[in-house]
Write a protein that holds these residues in place. Structure first.
Motif, PDB file in Angstrom:
ATOM      1  N   VAL A   4      11.895  75.504  56.509  1.00 31.67           N
ATOM      2  CA  VAL A   4      12.467  74.672  55.452  1.00 31.67           C
ATOM      3  C   VAL A   4      11.540  73.521  55.067  1.00 31.67           C
ATOM      4  N   GLY A   5      10.285  73.591  55.513  1.00 30.52           N
ATOM      5  CA  GLY A   5       9.285  72.648  55.023  1.00 30.52           C
ATOM      6  C   GLY A   5       9.159  71.354  55.812  1.00 30.52           C
ATOM      7  N   ILE A   6       9.811  71.280  56.968  1.00 30.92           N
ATOM      8  CA  ILE A   6       9.645  70.086  57.790  1.00 30.92           C
ATOM      9  C   ILE A   6       8.697  70.449  58.925  1.00 30.92           C
ATOM     10  N   SER A   7       7.563  69.745  58.986  1.00 29.52           N
ATOM     11  CA  SER A   7       6.663  70.112  60.066  1.00 29.52           C
ATOM     12  C   SER A   7       6.715  69.068  61.174  1.00 29.52           C
ATOM     13  N   VAL A   8       7.090  69.538  62.351  1.00 28.84           N
ATOM     14  CA  VAL A   8       7.114  68.665  63.523  1.00 28.84           C
ATOM     15  C   VAL A   8       6.038  69.167  64.462  1.00 28.84           C
ATOM     16  N   ASN A   9       5.083  68.306  64.738  1.00 30.97           N
ATOM     17  CA  ASN A   9       3.936  68.765  65.519  1.00 30.97           C
ATOM     18  C   ASN A   9       3.971  68.179  66.930  1.00 30.97           C
ATOM     19  N   ALA A  10       5.127  68.325  67.584  1.00 30.19           N
ATOM     20  CA  ALA A  10       5.237  67.761  68.926  1.00 30.19           C
ATOM     21  C   ALA A  10       6.365  68.450  69.676  1.00 30.19           C
ATOM     22  N   SER A  11       6.316  68.389  70.975  1.00 30.85           N
ATOM     23  CA  SER A  11       7.446  68.804  71.786  1.00 30.85           C
ATOM     24  C   SER A  11       8.488  67.705  71.720  1.00 30.85           C
ATOM     25  N   TRP A  12       9.705  68.072  71.341  1.00 32.71           N
ATOM     26  CA  TRP A  12      10.747  67.066  71.167  1.00 32.71           C
ATOM     27  C   TRP A  12      10.941  66.220  72.423  1.00 32.71           C
ATOM     28  N   THR A  13      10.972  66.896  73.566  1.00 40.44           N
ATOM     29  CA  THR A  13      11.315  66.168  74.795  1.00 40.44           C
ATOM     30  C   THR A  13      10.160  65.308  75.298  1.00 40.44           C
ATOM     31  N   GLN A  14       8.975  65.468  74.683  1.00 41.27           N
ATOM     32  CA  GLN A  14       7.848  64.658  75.140  1.00 41.27           C
ATOM     33  C   GLN A  14       7.391  63.640  74.105  1.00 41.27           C
ATOM     34  N   ASP A  15       8.123  63.582  73.008  1.00 44.29           N
ATOM     35  CA  ASP A  15       7.737  62.648  71.960  1.00 44.29           C
ATOM     36  C   ASP A  15       8.539  61.355  72.088  1.00 44.29           C
ATOM     37  N   LYS A  16       7.847  60.237  71.938  1.00 41.96           N
ATOM     38  CA  LYS A  16       8.447  58.914  72.142  1.00 41.96           C
ATOM     39  C   LYS A  16       9.731  58.738  71.331  1.00 41.96           C
ATOM     40  N   ASN A  17       9.697  59.174  70.068  1.00 41.09           N
ATOM     41  CA  ASN A  17      10.849  58.935  69.200  1.00 41.09           C
ATOM     42  C   ASN A  17      11.854  60.073  69.198  1.00 41.09           C
ATOM     43  N   LEU A  18      11.336  61.293  69.381  1.00 39.72           N
ATOM     44  CA  LEU A  18      12.241  62.448  69.285  1.00 39.72           C
ATOM     45  C   LEU A  18      13.005  62.701  70.579  1.00 39.72           C
ATOM     46  N   ALA A  19      12.467  62.246  71.705  1.00 37.39           N
ATOM     47  CA  ALA A  19      13.057  62.605  72.997  1.00 37.39           C
ATOM     48  C   ALA A  19      14.543  62.270  73.068  1.00 37.39           C
ATOM     49  N   ILE A  20      14.890  61.060  72.664  1.00 39.01           N
ATOM     50  CA  ILE A  20      16.302  60.674  72.781  1.00 39.01           C
ATOM     51  C   ILE A  20      17.162  61.481  71.816  1.00 39.01           C
ATOM     52  N   TRP A  21      16.564  61.861  70.672  1.00 38.05           N
ATOM     53  CA  TRP A  21      17.314  62.681  69.718  1.00 38.05           C
ATOM     54  C   TRP A  21      17.514  64.097  70.226  1.00 38.05           C
ATOM     55  N   SER A  22      16.579  64.578  71.032  1.00 39.24           N
ATOM     56  CA  SER A  22      16.796  65.904  71.612  1.00 39.24           C
ATOM     57  C   SER A  22      18.026  65.865  72.507  1.00 39.24           C
ATOM     58  N   ILE A  23      18.212  64.749  73.206  1.00 42.33           N
ATOM     59  CA  ILE A  23      19.388  64.636  74.075  1.00 42.33           C
ATOM     60  C   ILE A  23      20.663  64.462  73.256  1.00 42.33           C
ATOM     61  N   ILE A  24      20.582  63.664  72.212  1.00 39.40           N
ATOM     62  CA  ILE A  24      21.757  63.470  71.352  1.00 39.40           C
ATOM     63  C   ILE A  24      22.201  64.813  70.751  1.00 39.40           C
ATOM     64  N   LEU A  25      21.250  65.574  70.240  1.00 39.56           N
ATOM     65  CA  LEU A  25      21.588  66.841  69.588  1.00 39.56           C
ATOM     66  C   LEU A  25      22.180  67.839  70.582  1.00 39.56           C
ATOM     67  N   VAL A  26      21.559  67.936  71.753  1.00 34.11           N
ATOM     68  CA  VAL A  26      22.072  68.900  72.728  1.00 34.11           C
ATOM     69  C   VAL A  26      23.452  68.474  73.219  1.00 34.11           C
ATOM     70  N   SER A  27      23.677  67.182  73.372  1.00 39.51           N
ATOM     71  CA  SER A  27      24.993  66.790  73.853  1.00 39.51           C
ATOM     72  C   SER A  27      26.053  66.987  72.765  1.00 39.51           C
ATOM     73  N   MET A  28      25.661  66.846  71.491  1.00 39.29           N
ATOM     74  CA  MET A  28      26.599  67.204  70.409  1.00 39.29           C
ATOM     75  C   MET A  28      26.960  68.677  70.479  1.00 39.29           C
ATOM     76  N   TRP A  29      25.915  69.494  70.611  1.00 41.18           N
ATOM     77  CA  TRP A  29      26.114  70.948  70.658  1.00 41.18           C
ATOM     78  C   TRP A  29      27.027  71.325  71.823  1.00 41.18           C
ATOM     79  N   ARG A  30      26.833  70.643  72.962  1.00 42.07           N
ATOM     80  CA  ARG A  30      27.579  71.034  74.142  1.00 42.07           C
ATOM     81  C   ARG A  30      29.027  70.546  74.103  1.00 42.07           C
ATOM     82  N   ASN A  31      29.261  69.330  73.602  1.00 41.74           N
ATOM     83  CA  ASN A  31      30.573  68.717  73.759  1.00 41.74           C
ATOM     84  C   ASN A  31      31.504  68.838  72.559  1.00 41.74           C
ATOM     85  N   ALA A  32      30.961  69.175  71.381  1.00 40.90           N
ATOM     86  CA  ALA A  32      31.809  69.210  70.181  1.00 40.90           C
ATOM     87  C   ALA A  32      33.016  70.121  70.387  1.00 40.90           C
ATOM     88  N   GLY A  33      32.812  71.263  71.031  1.00 42.48           N
ATOM     89  CA  GLY A  33      33.899  72.215  71.227  1.00 42.48           C
ATOM     90  C   GLY A  33      35.026  71.663  72.073  1.00 42.48           C
TER      91      GLY A  33
END
Lengths: 286, 309
Positions: B157-186
């Protein structure tokens, strides 16, 4: 259900066939997103390690390497991990159900001095996060020599206040007249518990069973704190060890991870009604 | 009332015997509860005022408020351990709670309208919640790697992310936020579904007669009627967010640097990695104070809302 049906009918006009189709499309898409990690796990577990991150990714591997599922049992003592986990989960669940359903009877169906104060004490500790007192528990276990044994987990998790609370709430819905009648007929309190209250509370027992079993099976922090030798580890910390010693064997890690999900998945499929309805009615934490 | 009428009139032998029977019912659970929950809870408070580095008990000294002084010393949200872990935990909570609520509510509303297949879909959405955190977090961690599935999908979809989410200073916490949304929403969806059962159909009928459209019905009927559920769900979620540990331990190990270190990571390190039991317990008291505050607010507000329900 009927309330829902009426509500749906009331909404019917604004919500035609097109709306229904869009709704199902959205739901289907969301269901796919929810399940993608599991599919990815399965797909990766059948690949070779260098295939896992190939671009573009293939959902169906060129050749399915079912051998991966044999290899993991040779690389780590997966069998031991499973045995330990089953032992802890079974012991904790049995103890929970037994002691909770017993204690809840006193709280729900008997009068005695100090009842309300004691119950408040139980409720109060539910509100205290376990992370606050995990260290004192650890010091205690170490001093009585249970460190690095699965007994530490069994002893610590068998007597939760939550189980008592859940059972008591259900017992309260059982009419007291039933107990009174039994008392007049000369049944002892133990008899009333065993022959009348407990059989009627089977849905609550089922809920407590699946809650406790799943939580114990999936518990990570408890085993992480208490278990160090490989022979004592449960599956969750065992998986963690696997990822630490074979960092880039992604395909094998995924195969082992998938294996660890199987027992709970089966239990969930069989008993999901009790799980989901248990949450809806008690509205409480897992 | 539960005691037999005879027992009430004569508070003699019978009551006393009844009390002992009641105690015998409680004993098996209470003994375990007393030893392994109640005592540790009290012990944890005491520990916060002691200095003890994990060695022999003879080395324990009284610290007074020293441990609290240590953790609050030069308090700074960008530098000190307590400051950083608090900031990270609050950041995580601040985004996770509303996003998960929105997702859970949307799922519940959609499922409530779907007729056929609703039960099966409900099980699908709920399933991540029962699956082991270790297994799914490893899976997400791999999927969020530099050349992993997520970045490949984003590239489409045209968004280029050139890093591992869990190892990136800014993305790391968002990787946790997203996974916890995915896990707990149900899980929270199930609570919303229960809440939706309690909205009387007459309200919708009345709204329809007044010519309200779907959007208006949601904001004027459904959402207000769900306020108690939303409140309960958000309180529970805030408490659970403050207790986060497992996900972080598996996905980012608190890193990179200290970018995703949470309050419980701090307690864990002080307890088991480089033991300073007093400091660990002082941090635990901070966590406890936060959770207690939220619980008290809930308790107060719930009393107020009983009339409306």
């Amino acid at each position: 259900m009927s309330v829902q049906t009426v509500a749906r009918r009331a909404n019917g006009r604004a919500f035609g066939i097109l709306g229904k189709a869009a709704l199902y499309a959205a739901l289907f898409l969301l269901a796919c997103v929810t399940l993608i990690p599991f599919v990815w796990m399965l797909s990766s577990s059948l690949k070779l390690d260098q295939e896992v991150f190939r671009y573009p990714m293939r959902w169906i591997p060129e050749t399915a390497h079912w051998g991966n599922y044999v290899e993991i049992w040779r690389k780590i003592p997966l069998g031991t991990y499973f045995q330990n986990t089953v032992a802890v989960a079974a012991a904790v669940t049995a103890m929970q159900i037994l002691t909770s359903s017993f204690a809840a009877y006193a709280f729900a169906k008997m009068q005695f001095r100090g009842r309300d104060a004691l119950f408040l004490c139980y409720i109060g500790t539910i509100a205290v996060p376990w992370q606050v007192y995990m260290l004192p528990q650890f010091i205690m276990m170490r001093n009585i020599g249970l460190y690095d044994t699965i007994w530490a987990l069994v002893v610590l998790q068998s007597f939760s206040a939550f189980g008592v609370f859940l059972m008591r709430q259900f017992y309260l819905t059982i009419p007291n007249e039933l107990c009174e009648a039994a008392r007049i007929d000369g049944l002892s309190e133990y008899g009333i518990w065993a022959r009348i209250v407990l059989p009627l509370a089977m849905p609550a027992v089922a809920t407590l069973f699946i809650f406790t079993f799943v939580n114990t099976w999936n518990d990570y922090m408890g085993p992480l704190i208490y278990l160090t030798r490989d022979a004592n580890k449960t599956i969750q910390v065992g998986l963690q060890r696997f990822i630490q010693s074979f960092t880039s064997d992604y395909h094998l890690i995924m195969a082992a991870a998938l294996c660890s999900l199987i027992p709970v998945t089966i239990l969930f499929l069989v008993m999901q009604r009790y799980f989901i309805e248990g949450i809806a009615t008690t509205g409480l934490k897992g | 009332m539960t005691a037999s009428p005879a027992a009430k009139r004569k508070p003699g032998k019978l009551t006393r015997r009844n009390t002992w029977i009641a105690y015998s019912f409680l004993a098996p659970n209470f003994l375990g509860f007393f030893c392994f929950t109640l005592i540790p809870v009290l012990f944890s408070v005491a520990l916060a005022f002691l200095t003890w580095n994990g060695g022999s008990m003879s080395r324990i000294t009284f610290a007074g408020f020293g441990n609290f002084a240590t953790i609050f010393k030069n308090f700074n949200f960008a530098k000190t351990d307590l400051g950083i872990t608090l900031r990270n935990t609050v950041y995580y909570t601040f985004f996770t709670v509303p996003l998960t609520i929105a997702l859970a509510l949307a799922l519940a509303l959609a499922l409530n309208r779907a007729g056929r297949g609703a039960k099966a879909l409900r099980a699908v959405f709920f399933f991540p919640y029962v699956s082991s955190i270790v297994a799914i977090c490893m899976c997400w961690r791999f999927m969020m790697m530099k050349t992993g599935l997520i970045n490949q999908a984003l590239a489409v979809v045209g968004i280029s992310v050139n890093a591992s989410w869990t190892q990136d200073k800014n993305l790391a916490i968002w990787s946790i936020i997203l996974v916890s949304m995915w896990r707990n929403a149900g899980y929270y969806m199930v609570m919303y579904l229960a809440g939706l059962q309690g909205v009387p159909a007459e309200l919708y009928e009345a709204a329809t007669m007044d010519g309200a459209n779907g959007w208006q019905k949601f904001w004027k009927v459904t959402f207000p009627m769900l306020t108690p559920t939303t409140f309960f769900v958000s309180v529970m979620m805030v408490i659970n967010c403050f207790k986060i540990y497992d996900m972080v331990a598996i996905m980012t190990e608190g890193g990179p640097g200290r970018a995703t270190k949470m309050l419980v990571n701090y307690i864990y390190d002080m307890s088991f990695v480089s033991p300073k039991y007093g400091v660990a317990s002082a941090v635990a008291m901070v966590l406890f104070a936060i959770v207690l505050t939220v619980t008290v607010i809930q308790f107060r507000a719930e009393k107020k809302w009983v009339n409306y329900m």
